[in-house]
Design a protein around this motif. Structure first.
Motif, mmCIF file in Angstrom:
data_model
loop_
_atom_site.group_PDB
_atom_site.id
_atom_site.type_symbol
_atom_site.label_atom_id
_atom_site.label_comp_id
_atom_site.label_asym_id
_atom_site.label_seq_id
_atom_site.Cartn_x
_atom_site.Cartn_y
_atom_site.Cartn_z
ATOM 1 N N LYS A 1 0.798 -1.223 0.000
ATOM 2 C CA LYS A 1 0.000 0.000 0.000
ATOM 3 C C LYS A 1 0.833 1.275 0.000
ATOM 4 N N GLY A 2 2.061 1.173 0.484
ATOM 5 C CA GLY A 2 2.882 2.370 0.586
ATOM 6 C C GLY A 2 3.721 2.669 -0.632
ATOM 7 N N VAL A 3 4.028 1.642 -1.423
ATOM 8 C CA VAL A 3 4.911 1.812 -2.577
ATOM 9 C C VAL A 3 4.088 1.837 -3.865
ATOM 10 N N PRO A 4 4.137 2.926 -4.631
ATOM 11 C CA PRO A 4 3.425 2.993 -5.920
ATOM 12 C C PRO A 4 4.222 2.267 -7.008
ATOM 13 N N TRP A 5 4.024 0.972 -7.122
ATOM 14 C CA TRP A 5 4.871 0.152 -7.993
ATOM 15 C C TRP A 5 4.800 0.554 -9.460
ATOM 16 N N SER A 6 3.603 0.914 -9.929
ATOM 17 C CA SER A 6 3.489 1.336 -11.338
ATOM 18 C C SER A 6 4.351 2.561 -11.607
ATOM 19 N N ALA A 7 4.353 3.483 -10.645
ATOM 20 C CA ALA A 7 5.168 4.694 -10.805
ATOM 21 C C ALA A 7 6.655 4.361 -10.787
ATOM 22 N N LEU A 8 7.064 3.410 -9.939
ATOM 23 C CA LEU A 8 8.473 3.037 -9.878
ATOM 24 C C LEU A 8 8.932 2.379 -11.178
ATOM 25 N N ILE A 9 8.096 1.485 -11.719
ATOM 26 C CA ILE A 9 8.442 0.827 -12.988
ATOM 27 C C ILE A 9 8.501 1.861 -14.116
ATOM 28 N N PHE A 10 7.579 2.808 -14.078
ATOM 29 C CA PHE A 10 7.584 3.905 -15.049
ATOM 30 C C PHE A 10 8.884 4.700 -14.966
ATOM 31 N N ASN A 11 9.296 5.029 -13.755
ATOM 32 C CA ASN A 11 10.535 5.784 -13.584
ATOM 33 C C ASN A 11 11.756 4.977 -14.023
ATOM 34 N N ALA A 12 11.715 3.682 -13.793
ATOM 35 C CA ALA A 12 12.806 2.824 -14.262
ATOM 36 C C ALA A 12 12.886 2.851 -15.788
ATOM 37 N N ALA A 13 11.727 2.772 -16.449
ATOM 38 C CA ALA A 13 11.702 2.812 -17.913
ATOM 39 C C ALA A 13 12.182 4.157 -18.444
ATOM 40 N N VAL A 14 11.833 5.235 -17.738
ATOM 41 C CA VAL A 14 12.288 6.570 -18.125
ATOM 42 C C VAL A 14 13.814 6.644 -18.092
ATOM 43 N N LEU A 15 14.409 6.103 -17.040
ATOM 44 C CA LEU A 15 15.873 6.098 -16.927
ATOM 45 C C LEU A 15 16.510 5.304 -18.056
ATOM 46 N N VAL A 16 15.918 4.162 -18.382
ATOM 47 C CA VAL A 16 16.466 3.323 -19.456
ATOM 48 C C VAL A 16 16.356 4.041 -20.796
ATOM 49 N N LEU A 17 15.190 4.631 -21.062
ATOM 50 C CA LEU A 17 14.984 5.317 -22.343
ATOM 51 C C LEU A 17 15.932 6.500 -22.481
ATOM 52 N N SER A 18 16.073 7.276 -21.418
ATOM 53 C CA SER A 18 16.982 8.419 -21.463
ATOM 54 C C SER A 18 18.416 7.959 -21.681
ATOM 55 N N GLY A 19 18.805 6.886 -20.998
ATOM 56 C CA GLY A 19 20.150 6.362 -21.184
ATOM 57 C C GLY A 19 20.385 5.898 -22.604
ATOM 58 N N THR A 20 19.348 5.335 -23.220
ATOM 59 C CA THR A 20 19.446 4.882 -24.612
ATOM 60 C C THR A 20 19.691 6.053 -25.556
ATOM 61 N N LEU A 21 18.954 7.140 -25.328
ATOM 62 C CA LEU A 21 19.068 8.298 -26.222
ATOM 63 C C LEU A 21 20.451 8.950 -26.166
ATOM 64 N N THR A 22 21.170 8.735 -25.076
ATOM 65 C CA THR A 22 22.483 9.374 -24.922
ATOM 66 C C THR A 22 23.645 8.437 -25.240
ATOM 67 N N LEU A 23 23.343 7.201 -25.665
ATOM 68 C CA LEU A 23 24.416 6.267 -26.006
ATOM 69 C C LEU A 23 25.220 6.782 -27.197
ATOM 70 N N GLU A 24 26.523 6.620 -27.142
ATOM 71 C CA GLU A 24 27.378 7.096 -28.228
ATOM 72 C C GLU A 24 27.072 6.374 -29.530
#
Length: 481
Positions: free
Chosen positions: A329-352
């Motif tokens: 009840k305390g952890v918004p899991w959907s939001a955490l998974i969303f934030n994880a995906a955001v980090l992955v996508l951003s990291g992808t866009l900056t790959l050399e």
């Protein structure tokens, strides 16, 4: 057209971008991988903004692996395994316990019943809204709003205010804006702030600790809060005569005495804050061994230790923290998974290998060469705050840092740590529209606030935020961080 049909259209458009965009010939300076990343980015943005953040987040990470832009192990380590996600998870659990034992509500009522709040009607309003901002600095802004909103509605009933009256509209809208300001005051439990900070660390190796950011966040937030009060005082100009002499002392009397669970939870929370302060400010003033050890723990480990203590410490035969309840009840899991995906996508866009960062630097640098850093920050802050009022805050924080970071590095006169902090704060200042954040949606749904007034006065607060963040916040961040 019903929602399911609209969603189907958005899904089809999103997949068209993801699957067909790579077939478009790449412009000079880009590659097929660049086009795959662009198509994926546009498609996922459509899904996140118009369909939802749940399964599209898994789709985002899966498509990155399918296209071969990043290996699965790297996706998990930079996403779900990221330190930011771990910190958010444990802090949400601790925040849930503080709410369950009544400590959060106690803080809320203290703000509106202290001596300052009793001096005048305006003092009461200011302290009430300030309390919401302060509490939202240490927990989810939605949770903070839901602590203060029922108290506000109780006050409206006692003073016989009706929906449509200007005073309750001002207070309820003010609560939505105040918790939004508070969410940018610290990185505690607020993924929007942590996303650009984490991206900064990954791309440049520069780090921002909790206390240093919080000094910048609180100073900037207090100035923006003062601007909100001035907007209300001199532009909104409500008649507060009905509130004159209103006695709120019964709210404090209604609170039970602090029990053992609440006292223990509050003390442990203060200890966590003290450890963070030592880690960031005083580690060199203490016994070197202790300072080094505490600094090496990072931000999440002290919270984990407190969670263990709360789960083991029993009061009246029951542990203070119900671990399963706090996790579910305390952890918004959907939001955490969303934030994880955001980090992955951003990291992808900056790959050399993807080449988008180099492309942006090559094409944009000549356009901004010699541009004053103040103008650059003003443009970024303005665009980010405008965008965050109409789309996902987390996505805005990610997109604007991902785009602006390589340009700022090429300019050479921008403080990168301050830039990341400004973007995190700017993406949090969503005050003008119901879809901008959950608190603003809740505020609009109460019936106390007219959406036109939200757009007008929330928009004025957003404009004030742009100017304050650019001309006061950025210099403060550059000096402190």
């Amino acid at each position: 057209m019903d929602k399911s049909k609209k969603n189907l259209i958005y899904i089809l458009i999103a997949f068209a971008f993801m699957l067909l965009f790579p077939l478009i010939p790449a412009p000079e300076g880009l590659t097929t991988m660049s086009m795959q990343a662009f198509g994926l980015f546009i498609g996922i943005m459509i899904l996140w903004n118009f369909v939802g953040i749940d399964w599209p987040s898994f789709l985002c990470m899966a498509m990155i692996a399918i296209y071969g832009l990043m290996k699965p192990a790297a996706i998990f380590s930079s996403g779900l395994g990221n330190a930011t996600i771990g910190f958010l998870m444990v802090f949400f659990m601790l925040s849930h316990v503080l709410s369950q034992v009544g400590f959060s509500r106690r803080m809320a009522i203290w703000f509106m019943t202290n001596k300052i709040a009793r001096k005048s009607s305006w003092a009461f309003v200011i302290m009430f809204l300030f309390g919401a901002m302060f509490v939202a600095s240490f927990m989810s802004q939605t949770a903070a709003l839901l602590i203060f909103l029922p108290i506000a509605e109780q006050i409206f009933r006692e003073l016989d205010y009706q929906k449509g009256d200007r005073v309750p509209q001002m207070i309820v809208l003010g609560l939505g804006i105040a918790v939004g300001i508070g969410s940018a005051n610290t990185p505690l439990g607020h993924a929007i702030i942590l996303i650009p900070i984490q991206l900064l660390l990954e791309q440049t190796g520069l780090s921002v600790n909790i206390i240093s950011y919080s000094i910048f966040g609180f100073i900037t937030g207090l100035i923006i809060f003062a601007a909100l009060i001035l907007i209300y005082r001199f532009l909104y100009r409500p008649d507060l005569s009905r509130m004159k002499g209103y006695d709120v002392s019964h709210l404090r009397k209604s609170l039970p005495a602090m029990d053992k669970k609440e006292k223990i939870s509050a003390v442990l929370f203060v200890i966590v804050i003290a450890i963070w302060i030592i880690q960031s400010c005083f580690k060199n003033l203490m016994i070197p061994f202790i300072g080094i050890k505490l600094s090496a723990l990072g931000n999440a480990i002290p919270v984990m230790v407190v969670i263990v203590i709360l789960c083991m410490w029993k009061v009246d035969g029951k542990p203070i923290m119900d671990y399963k309840e706090s996790v579910t009840k305390g952890v918004p899991w959907s939001a955490l998974i969303f934030n994880a995906a955001v980090l992955v996508l951003s990291g992808t866009l900056t790959l050399e290998d993807v080449g988008i960062s180099n492309f942006l630097v090559e094409k944009v640098t000549p356009l901004v060469s010699g541009l004053n850093q103040g103008v650059f920050i003003l443009i970024i802050a303005a665009l980010c705050i405008i965008a965050t009022n109409f789309s996902s805050n987390t996505v805005c924080a990610t997109v604007f840092f991902t785009i602006s970071a390589p340009i700022a590095l090429a300019m050479g006169n921008v403080n990168m740590v301050a830039l990341a902090s400004v973007i995190g704060a700017a993406a949090s200042y969503a005050f003008a529209t119901p879809p901008s954040t959950m608190p603003m949606a809740v505020v609009a749904g109460t019936g106390w606030v007219d959406v036109k007034q939200m757009f007008k006065y929330g928009g004025l607060a957003a404009i004030a935020s742009i100017l304050i963040l650019s001309f006061i916040g950025y210099p403060i961040a550059a000096a402190i961080l």
